[in-house]
Scaffold this motif. Structure first.
Motif, PDB file in Angstrom:
ATOM      1  N   TRP A  13       1.135  -1.120  -0.303  1.00 57.18           N
ATOM      2  CA  TRP A  13       0.338   0.078  -0.109  1.00 57.18           C
ATOM      3  C   TRP A  13       0.708   1.400  -0.485  1.00 57.18           C
ATOM      4  O   TRP A  13       0.765   2.508   0.111  1.00 57.18           O
ATOM      5  N   ILE A  14       2.332   0.752   0.130  1.00 52.77           N
ATOM      6  CA  ILE A  14       2.914   2.466  -0.371  1.00 52.77           C
ATOM      7  C   ILE A  14       4.382   1.610  -1.057  1.00 52.77           C
ATOM      8  O   ILE A  14       4.499   0.922  -0.481  1.00 52.77           O
ATOM      9  N   ASP A  15       4.547   2.868  -2.255  1.00 46.11           N
ATOM     10  CA  ASP A  15       5.642   2.407  -2.353  1.00 46.11           C
ATOM     11  C   ASP A  15       7.339   2.962  -1.926  1.00 46.11           C
ATOM     12  O   ASP A  15       6.815   4.760  -2.873  1.00 46.11           O
ATOM     13  N   THR A  16       8.067   2.429  -1.540  1.00 49.86           N
ATOM     14  CA  THR A  16       8.526   2.896  -0.752  1.00 49.86           C
ATOM     15  C   THR A  16      10.530   2.460  -1.582  1.00 49.86           C
ATOM     16  O   THR A  16      11.565   2.469  -1.532  1.00 49.86           O
ATOM     17  N   ASP A  17       9.887   2.069  -2.831  1.00 51.20           N
ATOM     18  CA  ASP A  17      11.205   1.733  -3.948  1.00 51.20           C
ATOM     19  C   ASP A  17      12.334   0.561  -2.913  1.00 51.20           C
ATOM     20  O   ASP A  17      13.448   1.097  -2.680  1.00 51.20           O
ATOM     21  N   GLY A  18      11.321  -0.072  -2.041  1.00 52.97           N
ATOM     22  CA  GLY A  18      13.177  -0.663  -2.008  1.00 52.97           C
ATOM     23  C   GLY A  18      13.653  -0.088   0.016  1.00 52.97           C
ATOM     24  O   GLY A  18      13.855  -1.224   0.752  1.00 52.97           O
ATOM     25  N   LYS A  19      13.328   1.023  -0.266  1.00 50.65           N
ATOM     26  CA  LYS A  19      14.152   1.911   0.687  1.00 50.65           C
ATOM     27  C   LYS A  19      13.374   1.698   2.239  1.00 50.65           C
ATOM     28  O   LYS A  19      12.303   1.850   2.185  1.00 50.65           O
ATOM     29  N   PRO A  20      14.238   2.411   3.612  1.00 49.86           N
ATOM     30  CA  PRO A  20      12.709   2.280   4.712  1.00 49.86           C
ATOM     31  C   PRO A  20      11.956   3.903   4.327  1.00 49.86           C
ATOM     32  O   PRO A  20      11.963   4.648   3.698  1.00 49.86           O
ATOM     33  N   LEU A  21      10.897   2.805   5.145  1.00 47.67           N
ATOM     34  CA  LEU A  21       9.589   4.034   4.982  1.00 47.67           C
ATOM     35  C   LEU A  21      10.565   5.405   5.910  1.00 47.67           C
ATOM     36  O   LEU A  21      10.573   5.800   6.748  1.00 47.67           O
ATOM     37  N   ILE A  22      10.359   6.838   4.685  1.00 50.39           N
ATOM     38  CA  ILE A  22      10.279   8.065   5.421  1.00 50.39           C
ATOM     39  C   ILE A  22       8.774   8.710   6.116  1.00 50.39           C
ATOM     40  O   ILE A  22       8.187   9.294   5.348  1.00 50.39           O
ATOM     41  N   ILE A  23       8.969   8.597   7.451  1.00 45.20           N
ATOM     42  CA  ILE A  23       7.687   9.827   7.541  1.00 45.20           C
ATOM     43  C   ILE A  23       7.982  11.477   8.522  1.00 45.20           C
ATOM     44  O   ILE A  23       8.749  11.169   9.373  1.00 45.20           O
ATOM     45  N   SER A  24       7.724  11.851   7.452  1.00 41.65           N
ATOM     46  CA  SER A  24       8.322  13.479   8.849  1.00 41.65           C
ATOM     47  C   SER A  24       7.421  15.252   8.269  1.00 41.65           C
ATOM     48  O   SER A  24       6.514  14.321   8.248  1.00 41.65           O
ATOM     49  N   GLY A  25       7.436  15.501   9.072  1.00 43.69           N
ATOM     50  CA  GLY A  25       6.013  16.904   9.241  1.00 43.69           C
ATOM     51  C   GLY A  25       6.549  17.497  10.397  1.00 43.69           C
ATOM     52  O   GLY A  25       7.105  16.216  11.226  1.00 43.69           O
ATOM     53  N   PRO A  26       5.616  18.434  10.886  1.00 42.78           N
ATOM     54  CA  PRO A  26       6.335  19.147  12.377  1.00 42.78           C
ATOM     55  C   PRO A  26       5.026  18.150  13.009  1.00 42.78           C
ATOM     56  O   PRO A  26       4.216  16.984  12.918  1.00 42.78           O
ATOM     57  N   CYS A  27       5.517  18.557  14.627  1.00 41.31           N
ATOM     58  CA  CYS A  27       5.226  17.895  15.853  1.00 41.31           C
ATOM     59  C   CYS A  27       3.657  18.088  15.701  1.00 41.31           C
ATOM     60  O   CYS A  27       2.438  17.512  15.591  1.00 41.31           O
ATOM     61  N   SER A  28       2.990  19.608  15.623  1.00 45.27           N
ATOM     62  CA  SER A  28       1.830  20.317  15.956  1.00 45.27           C
ATOM     63  C   SER A  28       1.860  21.087  14.942  1.00 45.27           C
ATOM     64  O   SER A  28       2.412  22.097  13.801  1.00 45.27           O
ATOM     65  N   ALA A  29       0.649  21.470  13.821  1.00 45.26           N
ATOM     66  CA  ALA A  29       0.412  22.363  13.009  1.00 45.26           C
ATOM     67  C   ALA A  29       0.191  22.932  13.773  1.00 45.26           C
ATOM     68  O   ALA A  29      -0.682  23.061  14.929  1.00 45.26           O
ATOM     69  N   GLU A  30       0.630  24.346  13.611  1.00 46.33           N
ATOM     70  CA  GLU A  30       0.352  25.203  13.671  1.00 46.33           C
ATOM     71  C   GLU A  30       0.071  26.888  12.536  1.00 46.33           C
ATOM     72  O   GLU A  30      -1.159  27.548  13.734  1.00 46.33           O
ATOM     73  N   SER A  31       0.127  26.729  11.529  1.00 44.49           N
ATOM     74  CA  SER A  31      -0.652  27.157  10.749  1.00 44.49           C
ATOM     75  C   SER A  31      -1.043  27.016   9.011  1.00 44.49           C
ATOM     76  O   SER A  31       0.707  26.306   9.412  1.00 44.49           O
ATOM     77  N   GLU A  32      -1.077  27.532   8.302  1.00 41.88           N
ATOM     78  CA  GLU A  32      -1.356  27.740   7.404  1.00 41.88           C
ATOM     79  C   GLU A  32       0.199  27.323   6.239  1.00 41.88           C
ATOM     80  O   GLU A  32       0.655  26.426   5.830  1.00 41.88           O
ATOM     81  N   ASN A  33       1.104  28.049   6.551  1.00 40.73           N
ATOM     82  CA  ASN A  33       2.235  28.437   6.160  1.00 40.73           C
ATOM     83  C   ASN A  33       3.105  27.524   6.601  1.00 40.73           C
ATOM     84  O   ASN A  33       3.833  26.981   5.616  1.00 40.73           O
ATOM     85  N   GLN A  34       3.161  27.155   7.590  1.00 42.98           N
ATOM     86  CA  GLN A  34       4.206  26.445   8.791  1.00 42.98           C
ATOM     87  C   GLN A  34       4.314  25.405   7.614  1.00 42.98           C
ATOM     88  O   GLN A  34       5.210  24.480   7.505  1.00 42.98           O
ATOM     89  N   MET A  35       3.125  24.834   7.511  1.00 43.51           N
ATOM     90  CA  MET A  35       2.697  23.548   7.114  1.00 43.51           C
ATOM     91  C   MET A  35       3.174  23.775   5.639  1.00 43.51           C
ATOM     92  O   MET A  35       3.542  22.814   5.588  1.00 43.51           O
ATOM     93  N   LEU A  36       2.618  24.879   5.037  1.00 44.55           N
ATOM     94  CA  LEU A  36       2.674  24.525   3.400  1.00 44.55           C
ATOM     95  C   LEU A  36       4.419  24.306   3.944  1.00 44.55           C
ATOM     96  O   LEU A  36       5.231  23.625   2.421  1.00 44.55           O
ATOM     97  N   GLU A  37       5.103  25.207   4.026  1.00 45.19           N
ATOM     98  CA  GLU A  37       6.586  26.001   2.907  1.00 45.19           C
ATOM     99  C   GLU A  37       7.315  24.712   4.044  1.00 45.19           C
ATOM    100  O   GLU A  37       8.289  23.930   3.655  1.00 45.19           O
ATOM    101  N   THR A  38       6.910  24.156   4.857  1.00 42.85           N
ATOM    102  CA  THR A  38       7.622  22.383   5.610  1.00 42.85           C
ATOM    103  C   THR A  38       7.451  21.864   4.395  1.00 42.85           C
ATOM    104  O   THR A  38       8.267  20.750   4.316  1.00 42.85           O
ATOM    105  N   ALA A  39       6.346  20.839   3.807  1.00 44.32           N
ATOM    106  CA  ALA A  39       5.687  20.096   3.339  1.00 44.32           C
ATOM    107  C   ALA A  39       6.742  20.543   1.530  1.00 44.32           C
ATOM    108  O   ALA A  39       7.346  19.322   0.885  1.00 44.32           O
ATOM    109  N   ARG A  40       6.545  21.695   1.391  1.00 46.20           N
ATOM    110  CA  ARG A  40       7.846  22.131   0.078  1.00 46.20           C
ATOM    111  C   ARG A  40       8.859  21.417   0.132  1.00 46.20           C
ATOM    112  O   ARG A  40       9.591  21.201  -1.344  1.00 46.20           O
ATOM    113  N   GLU A  41       9.557  21.516   1.181  1.00 51.51           N
ATOM    114  CA  GLU A  41      10.910  21.892   1.409  1.00 51.51           C
ATOM    115  C   GLU A  41      11.127  19.569   1.563  1.00 51.51           C
ATOM    116  O   GLU A  41      12.145  19.488   0.683  1.00 51.51           O
ATOM    117  N   LEU A  42      10.208  19.165   2.004  1.00 50.77           N
ATOM    118  CA  LEU A  42      10.045  17.880   2.515  1.00 50.77           C
ATOM    119  C   LEU A  42       9.811  17.396   1.497  1.00 50.77           C
ATOM    120  O   LEU A  42      10.630  16.127   1.372  1.00 50.77           O
TER     121      LEU A  42
END
Ligand code: PEP
Ligand code: MN
Length: 362
Positions: A13-42
């Motif tokens: 159900w998730i394609d990791t290309d045989g590599k370890p699955l990496i889950i990342s993102g903020p501890c807490s959602a704080e603002s739309e900007n924080q979420m989008l800016e972080t996700a754009r880099e991730l």
């Protein structure tokens, strides 16, 4: 322990290309900007497949930041739409489940504080009945494998078969360099009990700081964990929760680039055994140090008593008796007599030093 789990392999159900699955993102959602800016880099980091964010935060004290609530789910939807990353959120009750599903969250997770309570887990499991959504189950705060496994069984029994166990470390009452002691023997035991269950390590909540993240991540991969969940934030120093352990996406990329993927499937049993033995050694060393410290406390007490009663520190006859007695016990236990003499003399020397300090103070 023989759980009858029906778990789909992660690769179904998730394609990791045989590599370890990496889950990342903020501890807490704080603002739309924080979420989008972080996700754009991730999303620029290939290995990152899932964007996590806490919307409802379990806090120790009531007036701490308790999360932005439902509006954070709208930001999460925007992240998903713009970056294509899968999204994940913590749910702690049936209302959270309902809202997260309404907002098309891809993966739900149960936090460490929820998993300690079978009533809460059962209520969430029932709210999930008939819904096809992946669920991640963090280990409970306390080091209790059965409680962890029990929560996974409750979720699985409602027909959820896309499950990941998250190893986030355990509360440990003794001093430790970690926020939550990893106690690797527990996820290893879980792997043995449920070989089909993927386990992802969460170095952020184990470490509680940035410095140890890389070594814990490497260790997780060496022990063949299936992935890592690492908290990231576009401005970690100003994060509203878990600021000390969050890292920038750039820092995450750096950690991931440094990790070595060992192709040593054959000796994983050996790695697990080694880890169990090392855990045993760590425990014994801890006990050894506590006993030594207790011994020194009593030495101090004797020192004070001698000083008050004007008795000399060094009493050769007593010491000769101790050496003879301890050598006999130690060699009987299989310890080398030369080593024993060195050790006993070292302890004796330190004891005399401490008592001299006490006499000096009088
Ligand atoms: C989190 O992932 O931000 C969190 C609250 O984690 P845990 O439940 O492991 O403490
Ligand atoms: Mn956190």
């Amino acid at each position: 322990m023989s759980p009858k789990l029906k778990i789909l392999p992660l690769s179904d159900w998730i394609d990791t290309d045989g590599k370890p699955l990496i889950i990342s993102g903020p501890c807490s959602a704080e603002s739309e900007n924080q979420m989008l800016e972080t996700a754009r880099e991730l999303v620029k980091i290939d290995q990152v497949k899932v964007f996590r964010a806490g919307i409802w935060k379990p806090r120790t004290r009531p007036n701490d930041f308790e999360g932005v609530g439902e509006k954070g789910l709208i930001w999460l939807e925007k992240v998903k739409k713009e970056t294509g990353l899968m999204t994940a959120v913590e749910v702690a009750d049936s209302k959270h489940v309902e809202l997260a599903i309404k907002h098309n969250v891809d993966i739900l997770w149960l936090g460490a504080r929820t998993v300690v309570n079978p009533f809460s887990v059962q209520a969430i499991a029932e709210a999930l009945e008939g819904i096809d959504i992946p669920v991640m189950v963090k280990n409970p705060v306390n080091p209790d494998l059965k409680l962890w496994l029990g929560a996974i069984e409750r979720i699985n029994s409602m027909g959820i078969n896309k499950i990941i166990a998250i190893h986030r470390g355990f509360h440990y009452f003794e001093k430790s360099p970690f926020r939550n002691a990893p106690m690797w023997e527990i996820p290893i035991e879980l792997k043995r009990a449920a070989p089909s269950l993927p386990i992802v390590t969460d170095p952020s909540h184990i470490c509680g700081n940035r410095e140890l993240l890389e070594s814990i991540s490497q260790k997780a991969l060496d022990l063949e964990m299936d992935g890592l969940m690492i908290e990231s934030h576009f401005d970690p120093d100003n994060a509203l929760t878990d600021s000390a352990q969050q890292i920038t996406p750039k820092y995450l990329r750096n950690i991931l680039d440094n990790l070595v993927l060992r192709q040593s499937k054959g000796d994983i049993e050996f790695q697990h055994k080694l880890e169990e033995l090392r855990t045993e050694i760590d425990k014994l060393d801890g006990e050894l140090l506590q006993i030594l410290s207790k011994r020194m406390e009593i030495i101090d007490e004797i020192g004070e008593y001698k000083s008050e009663n004007d008795i000399t520190i060094l009493q050769m006859k007593r010491w000769a008796g101790i050496i003879k007695d301890r050598l006999a016990i130690g060699t009987h236990l299989g310890l080398d007599s030369v080593f024993l003499k060195k050790l006993l003399n070292l302890i004796h020397k330190e004891s005399i030093n401490r008592q001299e300090d006490i006499f000096g103070k009088e």
